[in-house]
Design a protein around this motif. Structure first.
Motif, PDB file in Angstrom:
ATOM      1  N   ASP A 130       0.816  -1.218   0.000  1.00  0.00           N
ATOM      2  CA  ASP A 130       0.000   0.000   0.000  1.00  0.00           C
ATOM      3  C   ASP A 130       0.853   1.273   0.000  1.00  0.00           C
ATOM      4  OD1 ASP A 130       0.730  -0.744   2.588  1.00  0.00           O
ATOM      5  OD2 ASP A 130      -1.333  -1.060   3.230  1.00  0.00           O
ATOM      6  N   GLY A 131       2.021   1.230   0.656  1.00  0.00           N
ATOM      7  CA  GLY A 131       2.908   2.384   0.588  1.00  0.00           C
ATOM      8  C   GLY A 131       3.396   2.583  -0.837  1.00  0.00           C
ATOM      9  N   ASP A 132       3.682   1.495  -1.497  1.00  0.00           N
ATOM     10  CA  ASP A 132       4.239   1.533  -2.850  1.00  0.00           C
ATOM     11  C   ASP A 132       3.177   1.959  -3.876  1.00  0.00           C
ATOM     12  OD1 ASP A 132       6.799   0.476  -4.373  1.00  0.00           O
ATOM     13  OD2 ASP A 132       5.062  -0.226  -5.504  1.00  0.00           O
TER      14      ASP A 132
ATOM     15  N   SER B 253       0.649   5.243  -2.169  1.00  0.00           N
ATOM     16  CA  SER B 253       1.224   6.483  -1.646  1.00  0.00           C
ATOM     17  C   SER B 253       2.266   7.002  -2.630  1.00  0.00           C
ATOM     18  CB  SER B 253       1.838   6.218  -0.262  1.00  0.00           C
ATOM     19  OG  SER B 253       2.376   7.405   0.259  1.00  0.00           O
ATOM     20  N   ILE B 254       3.448   6.420  -2.577  1.00  0.00           N
ATOM     21  CA  ILE B 254       4.533   6.942  -3.412  1.00  0.00           C
ATOM     22  C   ILE B 254       4.206   6.791  -4.898  1.00  0.00           C
ATOM     23  CG2 ILE B 254       6.990   6.649  -3.951  1.00  0.00           C
ATOM     24  CD1 ILE B 254       7.385   5.894  -0.999  1.00  0.00           C
ATOM     25  N   GLY B 255       3.489   5.728  -5.262  1.00  0.00           N
ATOM     26  CA  GLY B 255       3.221   5.480  -6.674  1.00  0.00           C
ATOM     27  C   GLY B 255       1.824   5.855  -7.131  1.00  0.00           C
TER      28      GLY B 255
ATOM     29  N   ASN C 156      -2.849  -4.812   0.817  1.00  0.00           N
ATOM     30  CA  ASN C 156      -3.288  -3.800   1.786  1.00  0.00           C
ATOM     31  C   ASN C 156      -3.119  -4.362   3.201  1.00  0.00           C
ATOM     32  OD1 ASN C 156      -4.619  -2.073   3.492  1.00  0.00           O
ATOM     33  ND2 ASN C 156      -6.569  -2.120   2.384  1.00  0.00           N
ATOM     34  N   ASN C 157      -1.955  -4.026   3.809  1.00  0.00           N
ATOM     35  CA  ASN C 157      -1.772  -4.428   5.212  1.00  0.00           C
ATOM     36  C   ASN C 157      -1.808  -3.213   6.136  1.00  0.00           C
ATOM     37  OD1 ASN C 157       0.730  -3.271   4.802  1.00  0.00           O
ATOM     38  ND2 ASN C 157       1.905  -5.167   4.914  1.00  0.00           N
ATOM     39  N   GLY C 158      -2.270  -2.086   5.589  1.00  0.00           N
ATOM     40  CA  GLY C 158      -2.549  -0.924   6.422  1.00  0.00           C
ATOM     41  C   GLY C 158      -1.324  -0.222   6.989  1.00  0.00           C
TER      42      GLY C 158
ATOM     43  N   MET D 158       8.165  -2.907   5.635  1.00  0.00           N
ATOM     44  CA  MET D 158       9.619  -3.102   5.674  1.00  0.00           C
ATOM     45  C   MET D 158      10.363  -2.026   6.460  1.00  0.00           C
ATOM     46  SD  MET D 158      12.253  -3.696   2.563  1.00  0.00           S
ATOM     47  CE  MET D 158      12.202  -5.468   2.511  1.00  0.00           C
ATOM     48  N   THR D 159       9.856  -0.801   6.382  1.00  0.00           N
ATOM     49  CA  THR D 159      10.606   0.293   7.007  1.00  0.00           C
ATOM     50  C   THR D 159      10.211   0.523   8.462  1.00  0.00           C
ATOM     51  OG1 THR D 159       9.075   1.643   5.737  1.00  0.00           O
ATOM     52  CG2 THR D 159      11.352   1.599   5.014  1.00  0.00           C
ATOM     53  N   GLY D 160       9.384  -0.343   9.012  1.00  0.00           N
ATOM     54  CA  GLY D 160       9.158  -0.288  10.453  1.00  0.00           C
ATOM     55  C   GLY D 160       7.858   0.327  10.915  1.00  0.00           C
TER      56      GLY D 160
HETATM   57  C1  TPP Z   1      11.904   6.377  -3.424  1.00  0.00           C
HETATM   58  C2  TPP Z   1      11.994   5.582  -2.135  1.00  0.00           C
HETATM   59  N1  TPP Z   1      11.446   6.113  -1.016  1.00  0.00           N
HETATM   60  C3  TPP Z   1      11.470   5.412   0.137  1.00  0.00           C
HETATM   61  C4  TPP Z   1      12.073   4.176   0.207  1.00  0.00           C
HETATM   62  C5  TPP Z   1      12.120   3.418   1.504  1.00  0.00           C
HETATM   63  N2  TPP Z   1      11.152   2.320   1.598  1.00  0.00           N
HETATM   64  C6  TPP Z   1      11.519   1.048   1.369  1.00  0.00           C
HETATM   65  S1  TPP Z   1      10.297  -0.063   1.704  1.00  0.00           S
HETATM   66  C7  TPP Z   1       9.224   1.173   2.155  1.00  0.00           C
HETATM   67  C8  TPP Z   1       7.837   0.871   2.649  1.00  0.00           C
HETATM   68  C9  TPP Z   1       7.053  -0.020   1.787  1.00  0.00           C
HETATM   69  O1  TPP Z   1       5.796  -0.194   2.350  1.00  0.00           O
HETATM   70  P1  TPP Z   1       4.620  -0.954   1.603  1.00  0.00           P
HETATM   71  O2  TPP Z   1       4.563  -0.530   0.187  1.00  0.00           O
HETATM   72  O3  TPP Z   1       3.384  -0.762   2.391  1.00  0.00           O
HETATM   73  O4  TPP Z   1       5.097  -2.460   1.568  1.00  0.00           O
HETATM   74  P2  TPP Z   1       5.230  -3.579   2.690  1.00  0.00           P
HETATM   75  O5  TPP Z   1       6.624  -3.454   3.224  1.00  0.00           O
HETATM   76  O6  TPP Z   1       4.168  -3.334   3.735  1.00  0.00           O
HETATM   77  O7  TPP Z   1       5.024  -4.842   1.938  1.00  0.00           O
HETATM   78  C10 TPP Z   1       9.851   2.425   2.041  1.00  0.00           C
HETATM   79  C11 TPP Z   1       9.219   3.737   2.385  1.00  0.00           C
HETATM   80  C12 TPP Z   1      12.645   3.666  -0.972  1.00  0.00           C
HETATM   81  N3  TPP Z   1      13.224   2.457  -1.012  1.00  0.00           N
HETATM   82  N4  TPP Z   1      12.594   4.377  -2.127  1.00  0.00           N
END
Ligand code: TPP
Ligand code: SF4
Length: 246
Positions: free
Chosen positions: A95-97, A100-102, A122-124, A128-130
């Protein structure tokens, strides 16, 4: 004796999963593998994985796989599918990927009706980043960037990706599933298979949103995480088909 179950060919036996105990990423990776086996599409499969725990399967799967820069998986998948239209192309994104960022890349690809499949986890939370807040974090749910819990006035509301994409004309198939019960695991595999079949029929963009757990960052043991899905996640993210043009 009739064999009724066998291990998917898409997971290398001598490799070890990097996922935490109880993490549903591993369940979904297995389901994707079974779907590819059952549809006879292993040799055509190309996975574009996002950044995050979703990438932890890259060492043990046995089909083609590429990592896209954070949030750009739908752009990379667009390029691969357009230049290799016979391939079965899917993104595997958290979900972050994805949300949010994408988000811009994701919505744009859906709006163009690109003929690939998104498997959206979607794990809310950012796993990976804590445990930072994701667009899908529930109101009141704690994250490292929302230590008092998500507050609508400060952080906005949980984002419903299937419903958001349902505002667009192009997407062909959008369904939300979960892996919190055996029945839902079966439904998730069926949804993945349906999305893959639609893609091979040239129907266009499809997305399966899978409500999963992150026991580690939720601070729950795997069984309590299942209860959390049932009691908290699913009321916010109801399961079912949001769109199916058939
Ligand atoms: C451009 C960029 N920003 C930030 C990061 C750091 N980063 C690595 S994993 C992550 C979080 C990913 O979260 P999610 O997409 O929810 O995946 P999940 O780990 O829950 O499977 C972030 C912010 C990165 N690698 N590249
Ligand atoms: S941190 Fe969360 S999403 Fe990542 S492997 Fe562990 S349980 Fe799964």
């Amino acid at each position: 004796m009739e064999k009724i179950y066998s291990r998917t060919t898409t997971i290398q036996e001598d490799k070890v999963s990097g996922f935490c105990p109880g993490c549903m990423h591993s369940t979904v990776i297995k389901l994707i593998g079974e779907a590819l086996d059952e549809l006879g599409l292993v040799d055509k499969a190309v996975c574009v994985q996002g950044i995050g725990c979703c990438g932890l399967h890259m060492d043990y799967i046995a089909y083609d796989d590429i990592t896209a820069p954070h949030g750009r998986a739908c752009a990379v998948a667009t390029g691969i599918k357009r230049t290799s239209p016979d391939s079965l192309v899917f993104t595997y994104q958290g979900d972050g990927d994805f949300a949010s960022i994408g988000l811009a890349e994701s919505v744009s690809a859906a709006n163009r009706g690109e003929n690939f499949t998104v498997i959206f986890i979607n794990n809310g939370i950012y796993g990976m980043t804590g445990g930072q807040m994701a667009p899908t974090t529930l109101l009141g749910m704690k994250a490292t960037t929302a230590p008092k819990g998500r507050i609508a006035e400060e952080h906005g509301y949980p984002m419903h990706i299937c419903e958001l994409l349902n505002q667009l004309t192009a997407p062909h198939y959008l369904e939300r599933t979960s892996c919190n019960t055996p029945q839902n695991v079966i439904k998730t595999k069926n949804a993945i298979k349906k999305a893959f079949k639609y893609q091979m029929e040239g129907k266009g963009f499809s997305l399966v949103e899978i409500v999963t757990s992150c026991p580690t960052n939720w601070g729950l043991d795997p069984l309590d995480a299942l209860d959390f899905i049932e009691q908290k996640m699913l009321p916010e993210y109801p399961l079912g088909v949001v769109r199916d043009k058939k």
